[in-house]
Design an enzyme around this catalytic site. Structure first.
Site, mmCIF file in Angstrom:
data_model
loop_
_atom_site.group_PDB
_atom_site.id
_atom_site.type_symbol
_atom_site.label_atom_id
_atom_site.label_comp_id
_atom_site.label_asym_id
_atom_site.label_seq_id
_atom_site.Cartn_x
_atom_site.Cartn_y
_atom_site.Cartn_z
ATOM 1 N N ASP A 41 0.817 -1.208 0.000
ATOM 2 C CA ASP A 41 0.000 0.000 0.000
ATOM 3 C C ASP A 41 0.852 1.261 0.000
ATOM 4 O OD1 ASP A 41 0.958 -0.445 2.576
ATOM 5 O OD2 ASP A 41 -1.003 -0.859 3.435
ATOM 6 N N HIS A 87 -6.958 -5.076 10.465
ATOM 7 C CA HIS A 87 -6.798 -4.769 9.034
ATOM 8 C C HIS A 87 -5.509 -5.385 8.492
ATOM 9 C CE1 HIS A 87 -4.678 -0.717 10.087
ATOM 10 N NE2 HIS A 87 -3.767 -1.608 9.796
ATOM 11 N N ASP A 96 -7.197 -3.334 14.714
ATOM 12 C CA ASP A 96 -8.570 -3.617 14.264
ATOM 13 C C ASP A 96 -8.603 -4.773 13.262
ATOM 14 O OD1 ASP A 96 -7.441 -2.468 12.015
ATOM 15 O OD2 ASP A 96 -8.894 -0.825 11.848
ATOM 16 N N GLU A 124 -9.549 -1.989 5.713
ATOM 17 C CA GLU A 124 -10.129 -1.664 7.007
ATOM 18 C C GLU A 124 -11.374 -2.515 7.249
ATOM 19 O OE1 GLU A 124 -8.322 -0.019 8.831
ATOM 20 O OE2 GLU A 124 -7.800 1.996 8.147
HETATM 21 P P1 PGA Z 1 2.438 -1.662 12.746
HETATM 22 O O1 PGA Z 1 1.228 -1.461 11.734
HETATM 23 O O2 PGA Z 1 3.314 -2.705 12.147
HETATM 24 O O3 PGA Z 1 3.135 -0.340 12.815
HETATM 25 O O4 PGA Z 1 1.862 -2.103 14.043
HETATM 26 C C1 PGA Z 1 0.676 -2.589 11.149
HETATM 27 C C2 PGA Z 1 -0.545 -2.213 10.343
HETATM 28 O O5 PGA Z 1 -1.214 -1.235 10.663
HETATM 29 O O6 PGA Z 1 -0.842 -2.939 9.394
#
Ligand code: PGA
Length: 276
Positions: A70, A141, A139, A146
């Site tokens: 992304d 995702h 959450d 999302e």
């Molecule tokens: P993080 O984010 O590795 O910084 O915890 C992961 C994500 O939001 O997919």
């Protein structure tokens, strides 16, 4: 689904898995090995170890092609919080990937649809992704898919939820207003099309997401749960993220994966094999 629960660094475990796969594939220019790559704090340990493998002559990235999950919409490639910048700073600048083999969505385009289609087409033309690596948000995702995202979604533009904007504001001087509200992201379906998917999960704050992914049903409100549909899905979790799992679930996976949990041992074996 395999669930690896390790007391050691989850990034080391993932890096060993990636290295074993690349070495077994013996990629060539005609038949490269194709990785799907994430950003975020979770994969940093894996990138660090992969860089070490490269420096120690264990891994060569000449015939590796990558597709990133992304990118934020509206950030220049040079912006310190763009995923272009993150990937070069934390990985690509330290290994021998060919620039033309690196694919990252361009968040500065005006035609999102065309950019996302170009990305999907390129992935398909090369024969698909061999191994998609990722992390998850609290959450659940996966990439920027999302809660409520279609589980068969493809690469597209996607609005970020308030939860994600707040979580990511730590990279934008703690100011939610500086966090882009829109992203371009591969879809859940895009990830599931990869031949293998390995997701890293870390920390107490992801414990609910891990429980949903492993113990509950497939549900678009926890997009990581779609991994249950993949033939070769792997979750690598630290101990902290397992606190919401049932004792029985925890013991079950510890038991069946018992011989595979020690990344220090895996690293030693990798070096031994490579130096034969
Ligand atoms: P993080 O984010 O590795 O910084 O915890 C992961 C994500 O939001 O997919």
């Amino acid at each position: 689904m395999r669930v690896i629960i390790t007391e050691k660094n989850i990034g080391d475990w993932a890096a060993c898995y990636v290295a074993e796969k690349i070495l077994a594939a013996k990629p060539t220019a005609e038949k490269p090995y194709v990785l799907g790559l994430p950003t975020g704090s979770t994969p940093l340990g894996m990138y660090k170890r992969l860089i070490q493998f490269y420096k120690d002559g264990i891994l060569d990235f000449t015939n590796i092609v990558s597709f990133n999950m992304d990118e934020y919409v509206g950030l220049e490639k040079t912006h310190p919080q763009s995923y272009h910048h993150f990937m070069h700073e934390n990985f690509f600048n330290h290994i021998n990937m060919k620039p033309e083999n690196i694919n990252i969505l361009d968040g500065m385009v005006t035609d999102y649809k065309a950019e996302c289609q170009r990305f999907e087409d390129k992935m398909k033309a090369i024969g698909g992704v061999d191994l998609f690596l990722g992390g998850i948000g609290p959450d659940g995702h996966i990439a920027f898919n999302e809660p409520g995202s279609s589980l068969s979604s493809r690469t597209r533009d996607k609005e970020l939820t308030a939860d994600t904007i707040i979580a990511n504001s730590r990279f934008f001087d703690g100011d939610v207003n500086k966090v882009p509200k829109l992203s371009l992201t591969v879809g859940v379906g895009t990830i599931l099309d990869a031949k293998e998917v390995l997701i890293m999960v870390n920390g107490h704050h992801k414990a609910r997401a891990l429980r949903q992914a492993v113990e509950e049903g497939i549900n678009h409100m926890w997009t990581i749960s779609a991994l249950q549909m993949h033939e070769k899905g792997i979750i690598v979790s630290d101990e902290e993220a397992t606190v919401e799992l049932k004792v029985g679930t925890y013991r079950y996976f510890k038991d069946i994966e018992g011989a595979n949990l020690d990344s220090e041992k895996l690293i030693k074996e990798l070096y031994k094999k490579a130096r034969k």
